[in-house]
Write a protein that holds these residues in place. Structure first.
Motif, mmCIF file in Angstrom:
data_model
loop_
_atom_site.group_PDB
_atom_site.id
_atom_site.type_symbol
_atom_site.label_atom_id
_atom_site.label_comp_id
_atom_site.label_asym_id
_atom_site.label_seq_id
_atom_site.Cartn_x
_atom_site.Cartn_y
_atom_site.Cartn_z
ATOM 1 N N ARG A 67 0.826 -1.208 0.000
ATOM 2 C CA ARG A 67 0.000 0.000 0.000
ATOM 3 C C ARG A 67 0.866 1.266 0.000
ATOM 4 N NH1 ARG A 67 -4.593 2.369 -1.306
ATOM 5 N NH2 ARG A 67 -5.764 0.536 -0.614
ATOM 6 N N GLN A 68 1.917 1.300 0.829
ATOM 7 C CA GLN A 68 2.798 2.465 0.871
ATOM 8 C C GLN A 68 3.525 2.660 -0.450
ATOM 9 O OE1 GLN A 68 5.348 1.901 4.261
ATOM 10 N NE2 GLN A 68 3.670 2.031 5.741
ATOM 11 N N SER A 69 3.991 1.564 -1.038
ATOM 12 C CA SER A 69 4.690 1.675 -2.322
ATOM 13 C C SER A 69 3.744 2.191 -3.403
ATOM 14 C CB SER A 69 5.262 0.316 -2.722
ATOM 15 O OG SER A 69 6.184 -0.155 -1.752
ATOM 16 N N TRP A 70 2.518 1.690 -3.391
ATOM 17 C CA TRP A 70 1.536 2.174 -4.362
ATOM 18 C C TRP A 70 1.226 3.660 -4.120
ATOM 19 C CZ3 TRP A 70 -0.766 2.038 -8.759
ATOM 20 C CH2 TRP A 70 -0.881 0.863 -9.473
ATOM 21 N N SER A 71 1.091 4.040 -2.858
ATOM 22 C CA SER A 71 0.789 5.440 -2.549
ATOM 23 C C SER A 71 1.921 6.353 -3.008
ATOM 24 C CB SER A 71 0.555 5.606 -1.042
ATOM 25 O OG SER A 71 -0.550 4.831 -0.620
ATOM 26 N N ALA A 110 6.752 5.393 -18.097
ATOM 27 C CA ALA A 110 7.924 4.578 -17.752
ATOM 28 C C ALA A 110 8.254 4.694 -16.272
ATOM 29 C CB ALA A 110 9.118 5.015 -18.600
ATOM 30 N N SER A 111 8.134 5.906 -15.734
ATOM 31 C CA SER A 111 8.405 6.099 -14.302
ATOM 32 C C SER A 111 7.409 5.324 -13.452
ATOM 33 C CB SER A 111 8.344 7.594 -13.966
ATOM 34 O OG SER A 111 8.543 7.810 -12.586
ATOM 35 N N LEU A 112 6.125 5.400 -13.806
ATOM 36 C CA LEU A 112 5.107 4.643 -13.061
ATOM 37 C C LEU A 112 5.322 3.147 -13.210
ATOM 38 C CD1 LEU A 112 2.472 4.482 -11.437
ATOM 39 C CD2 LEU A 112 1.215 4.694 -13.589
ATOM 40 N N ASP A 113 5.658 2.704 -14.405
ATOM 41 C CA ASP A 113 5.852 1.272 -14.630
ATOM 42 C C ASP A 113 7.063 0.755 -13.854
ATOM 43 O OD1 ASP A 113 5.004 -1.126 -16.185
ATOM 44 O OD2 ASP A 113 7.049 -0.967 -16.959
ATOM 45 N N ASN A 114 8.112 1.557 -13.738
ATOM 46 C CA ASN A 114 9.282 1.129 -12.963
ATOM 47 C C ASN A 114 8.930 0.976 -11.482
ATOM 48 O OD1 ASN A 114 10.980 1.055 -15.191
ATOM 49 N ND2 ASN A 114 11.583 3.193 -14.982
ATOM 50 N N ARG A 115 8.117 1.888 -10.962
ATOM 51 C CA ARG A 115 7.700 1.766 -9.562
ATOM 52 C C ARG A 115 6.821 0.525 -9.366
ATOM 53 N NH1 ARG A 115 6.718 7.461 -10.576
ATOM 54 N NH2 ARG A 115 8.412 8.711 -9.701
ATOM 55 N N LEU A 116 5.938 0.273 -10.319
ATOM 56 C CA LEU A 116 5.092 -0.923 -10.213
ATOM 57 C C LEU A 116 5.917 -2.191 -10.401
ATOM 58 C CD1 LEU A 116 1.905 0.182 -12.178
ATOM 59 C CD2 LEU A 116 2.414 0.402 -9.756
ATOM 60 N N LYS A 117 6.961 -2.110 -11.189
ATOM 61 C CA LYS A 117 7.845 -3.261 -11.345
ATOM 62 C C LYS A 117 8.504 -3.617 -10.019
ATOM 63 C CE LYS A 117 11.886 -4.860 -13.926
ATOM 64 N NZ LYS A 117 12.911 -4.493 -14.945
ATOM 65 N N ALA A 167 3.964 5.684 -5.444
ATOM 66 C CA ALA A 167 3.919 5.712 -6.907
ATOM 67 C C ALA A 167 2.842 6.681 -7.404
ATOM 68 C CB ALA A 167 3.658 4.302 -7.439
ATOM 69 N N VAL A 168 1.673 6.646 -6.767
ATOM 70 C CA VAL A 168 0.588 7.554 -7.158
ATOM 71 C C VAL A 168 0.976 9.005 -6.886
ATOM 72 C CG1 VAL A 168 -1.779 8.245 -6.620
ATOM 73 C CG2 VAL A 168 -1.221 5.824 -6.858
ATOM 74 N N SER A 169 1.588 9.256 -5.716
ATOM 75 C CA SER A 169 1.990 10.620 -5.372
ATOM 76 C C SER A 169 3.050 11.142 -6.335
ATOM 77 C CB SER A 169 2.516 10.649 -3.935
ATOM 78 O OG SER A 169 2.956 11.932 -3.586
ATOM 79 N N SER A 170 4.034 10.310 -6.669
ATOM 80 C CA SER A 170 5.079 10.734 -7.607
ATOM 81 C C SER A 170 4.494 10.994 -8.992
ATOM 82 C CB SER A 170 6.170 9.667 -7.680
ATOM 83 O OG SER A 170 6.757 9.442 -6.422
ATOM 84 N N HIS A 176 3.500 -3.683 -16.203
ATOM 85 C CA HIS A 176 3.467 -4.207 -14.836
ATOM 86 C C HIS A 176 2.160 -3.857 -14.119
ATOM 87 C CE1 HIS A 176 7.822 -4.592 -15.570
ATOM 88 N NE2 HIS A 176 7.737 -5.587 -14.723
ATOM 89 N N LEU A 177 1.460 -2.866 -14.618
ATOM 90 C CA LEU A 177 0.122 -2.613 -14.086
ATOM 91 C C LEU A 177 -0.807 -3.767 -14.433
ATOM 92 C CD1 LEU A 177 -1.983 -0.809 -12.757
ATOM 93 C CD2 LEU A 177 -2.279 0.360 -14.954
#
Length: 899
Positions: free
Chosen positions: A406-410, A481-488, A412-415, A559-560
């Protein structure tokens, strides 16, 4: 002016050397200092008065206590003196007899040897404490207390008067009570504690405090709870890692159960070690305590009285009942549960990576338990096969894993929100729009893959030519790409846990996968809500950028899809299952992206249609001046017919061949503006919506024409307007747009009513043919406005074929929004024109009068029927030659070339 100088102020000099404002400032400082001193005085007086009252109360209490204590000491002294006389004199009731000289000498040596023992005991006790033999140290301390008590109570012994050390030595030995107790308690707090060492400490506490087994067990479990808390806490002298502290705490819990069982229940002989050692100490075969001392003068032992030489600690044999054990055990478990709920949960909150959690789980599974663990739990009234890791630690681990996801997703969403906010600034939007228009169809060296490996990569973001064809600018690609790297990273961390080899945890792993799906879906909703709530200028360029961004999220974030559509499969969890249920969330998110993208496209369409309204270019009124300036040249068609005497009669009719000049100008300006805003990359669904809005405005304008009296009375104007509507219907509208189709049908029927039915029947086929030919000529320019492939097929006099691309895979489809649809044609379609059929006799009879009436208009002829027939025949022959030549060429190749 500083504080200390305020006391030395000379008022007369002050008024002579200082100004009025400075004197007022001095007055304020003096007044402030006065108030401060007053406050200090009040505080000091109040504190002293309070201390005096407290001291008076304390003195009064001490007086009462001292009086009571003196009385009790006097009673103790009297009783001890009487007891000592009975013991030393052999309980004689007769008057004392004078002792013989040998008796006096024996008493002398006995007293001296006891004093010698007292002086030697401190060193012996310290040695046992250093060696952590607290039980032996306790026995020696009890012996020292027994000897010291006997010497103090022997008031008639004259030898003691010559050795004052006998009475003072107890002051040296007395602190050993607290020293031994404190060291024993500290030893019980160790993480690694053996049953033998624990028993030694427990026996020491038992003899020192003469407590019951209930008290000893309660104290022991309290200390183990404290040890558990210490294992979770950080040691300032040696900062331990969080993982080590968690594993150490688990070892403390497992070892505590083993210690309770071994020390109090069963050590292998049916008794606990504590009871076993106490029975050995209380048995008749047990050696006296003095035998524990290493003395060189053991030959003087015969001078000691038996009360010392044969001294052994006395105590009541303790017992432990199941009720008492259950009560103490439940209290300990409650304490442990509270510590776990607070400290252990907080400690798990410090774990920041899935790798650390995997190490904790892996090493926890390696912690060995006693082979009789089930039997131990049963005899201790614990739940069957109690597992502290499964019962307490695993839920916290799973909870922490969910928190990390949840924190990692948050984050990623915030960034992503921050990246989008910086992208939506006015300067960035303008720069992106300018670069997109310049570079969209400009080929660069980096657009083409330089190797086969790069060409076969699954990551679409590396295919720059594909990104251009979809209209994705580099800024959009970077955000995705930035969002996908965080989801990866999130997916990889969860994958670390799910790939571990552990049996019996399939449901737990599937639950983790489901949580990842639910969290991903919720966070995507938060991402979309955050983007929609941002404050930005909703211009065309901004709407286009956000619409493309939502589309890019689904296309450029693989990765989403992994987070939303995968399921756990034993030994290979990241394999995509064929079950359609696993794609429900992914399909739902894709649909959500499409809806949000279309919402921004609709805003763009509304803004664009507002700026490009037809009323700005196409005139609202129809009159003679409009016909002269706006109507195009009509096509003259020669038809041949026979009269009643079968004589050939030639007639000429004129029909519209192009839309009005203002309509053409509007269409081309519309195309030019659309290409400037979003060149050749408008999705089909959006184009259909845009065409519907534009068609509604155009039809509203043509609806005003029908109400014009000039159009109702002028057949030529009605025919031209009818041609315009048919052109719009063919180019802009789709057959499934029923509302607009009904409106255009209503308008065309109204215009037909303004034309003579006989003439309209004659002109109808030529009108439709000219509409198609006009659309064919303009097809490559109008491609950006044609929303459906069937419209292109109609223009080409062909039926739409869904498998055209499959049969001709060499045709490059640059811009597509699906598998079977193109947004614009690469080349104009060239087809042979339809032949002009001969009219029937009945049609030829009445055409003369009608064509004669049409010749009275000011429209000029643009092309004769003979020239049109010639051109059509030439095109047909050319196409036939091309087809025959191509067939011969490919036939030869298939037979000879590839052999």
């Amino acid at each position: 002016m500083s504080g200390p100088t305020l006391y030395d102020i000379d008022v007369d000099v002050l008024f002579e050397q200082r100004s009025i404002p400075e004197i007022e400032e001095v007055q304020k400082r003096v007044q402030s200092e006065i108030e401060k001193k007053r406050e200090e005085l009040r505080t000091m007086v109040g504190e002293r008065y309070r201390d005096l009252l407290k001291a008076a109360d304390t003195i009064a209490g001490m007086k009462d206590t001292s009086a009571t204590l003196i009385t009790q000491i006097q009673n103790i002294t009297t009783n001890c003196t009487s007891l000592n006389e009975k013991q030393l004199l052999g309980f004689q009731t007769k008057p004392k007899q004078p002792l013989v000289p040998d008796r006096e000498l024996h008493s002398y040596y006995s007293t001296v040897f006891q004093i010698k023992l007292l002086t030697s005991l401190p060193e012996m006790i310290w040695s046992r404490i250093d060696e952590e033999q607290f039980f032996l140290a306790t026995q020696l301390f009890i012996l020292s207390r027994h000897i010291s008590t006997g010497l103090h109570l022997d008031v008639g012994n004259k030898v003691i008067k010559h050795f004052p050390v006998a009475k003072k030595q107890w002051e040296t030995l007395k602190p050993f009570f607290f020293t031994i107790k404190q060291n024993a308690l500290c030893a019980l707090e160790k993480d690694t504690l053996t049953p033998e060492a624990a028993t030694d400490c427990l026996l020491s506490l038992f003899l020192l405090e003469q407590s019951s087994m209930d008290g000893i067990l309660t104290t022991f479990l309290q200390i183990r709870a404290k040890s558990y808390l210490a294992a979770l806490s950080s040691d300032k002298s040696a900062q331990r890692r969080v993982k080590d502290r968690i594993l150490s705490s688990l070892e403390v819990l497992n070892s505590s159960v083993l210690l309770i069982f071994k020390c109090f229940i069963d050590s292998g002989n049916g008794k606990g070690l504590v009871v076993e050692k106490l029975e050995e100490l209380a048995s008749d075969k047990a050696e006296p305590t003095i035998s524990l001392m290493d003395l060189d003068e053991m030959d003087m032992m015969y001078d000691l009285p038996d009360i010392i030489a044969k001294f052994k600690p006395t105590f009541e044999m303790p017992t432990i009942t199941p009720t008492m054990l259950k009560s103490v055990k439940d209290t300990w478990l409650q304490t442990v549960s509270k510590i776990i709920e607070n400290q252990l949960r907080n400690l798990f909150d410090l774990v920041s990576s899935m790798k650390t959690i995997q190490e904790i789980k892996h090493q926890s599974s390696k912690l060995e338990k006693d082979k009789n663990w089930s039997e131990m739990c049963e005899k201790l009234s614990l739940p069957a096969s109690l597992d502290f890791y499964q019962h307490y630690y695993r839920p916290l681990i799973n909870s922490r894993v969910r928190d990390i996801v949840r924190q990692s997703w948050s984050k990623a969403v915030s960034s992503t929100h921050n990246d989008i906010e910086s992208l939506l600034t006015s300067s960035s939007i303008a720069k992106i729009s300018e670069n997109n228009l310049k570079n969209l169809w400009k080929e660069n060296v980096g657009d083409i893959p330089v190797s086969l490996k790069q060409a076969l990569q699954q990551d679409k973001k590396n295919n720059k030519l594909l990104m251009k064809s979809k209209g994705f600018c580099p800024e959009i690609v970077d955000i995705c790409a930035s969002l996908d790297n965080r989801l990866k990273t999130i997916f990889s961390e969860v994958n670390v846990l799910l790939e571990e080899d552990s049996s019996g945890q399939t449901d737990e792993k599937q639950s983790m996968v489901n949580f990842l799906k639910d969290t991903s879906e919720d966070c995507i909703s938060e991402l979309i809500t955050g983007i929609k709530s941002m404050e930005f200028d909703r211009k065309q360029d901004t709407c286009i950028l956000l619409a493309r961004l939502f589309t890019a999220f689904a296309d450029l974030c693989p990765h989403l899809k992994l987070c939303l559509s995968h399921t756990y499969v034993a030994s290979n969890w990241d394999r995509i299952s064929s079950d359609k249920k696993n794609y429900e969330k992914w399909n739902r998110v894709c649909a959500l992206f499409d809806d949000e993208a279309f919402a921004f496209w609709k805003q763009f369409c509304e803004t664009f249609a507002e700026e490009m309204g037809p009323e700005q270019i196409i005139s609202n009124n129809i009159g003679i001046e409009t016909i002269l300036n706006d109507f195009t040249s009509w096509e003259s068609i020669n038809i041949e017919e026979k009269d009643d005497q079968d004589n050939a009669v030639q007639s000429t009719i004129r029909v519209p061949s192009q839309p009005r000049i203002s309509v053409q100008f509007y269409v081309f300006k519309l195309i030019y503006s659309l290409n400037n805003s979003i060149p050749e990359t408008l999705p089909r669904r959006v184009l259909h919506h845009l065409n519907s809005i534009l068609a509604t405005k155009i039809l509203a304008l043509y609806g005003k024409y029908i109400e014009n009296e000039f159009v109702a009375t002028n057949q030529n104007a009605a025919l031209q307007l009818y041609f315009d509507l048919k052109f719009f219907q063919l180019v802009f509208l789709a057959r499934d747009d029923k509302k607009v189709q009904d409106e255009i049908q209503r308008l065309t029927n109204a215009l037909k009513n303004f034309v003579d039915p006989f003439d309209f029947e004659l002109f109808h086929s030529y009108l439709n043919g000219n509409v198609k030919k006009c659309a064919q000529r303009l097809q490559h320019e109008l491609g950006v406005l044609i929303p459906y492939p069937e419209n292109v097929s109609i223009l080409a006099d062909q039926k739409p074929s869904a498998g055209a691309q499959d049969r001709d895979p060499n045709v490059l489809c640059l811009s597509s929004n699906g598998a079977v649809s193109t947004w614009f044609p690469l080349l104009p379609i060239i087809t042979p024109g339809s032949k002009t059929g001969t009219m029937s006799n009945e049609g030829e009879k009445g055409s003369g009068a009608k064509s004669k009436r049409q010749s009275d208009t000011k429209l000029t002829s643009s092309q004769s029927s003979s020239s049109l027939a010639s051109a059509q025949q030439t095109a047909q022959n050319y196409a036939s030659n091309v087809r025959s030549g191509a067939a011969a060429f490919f036939g030869a190749m298939s037979q000879e070339w590839f052999r």
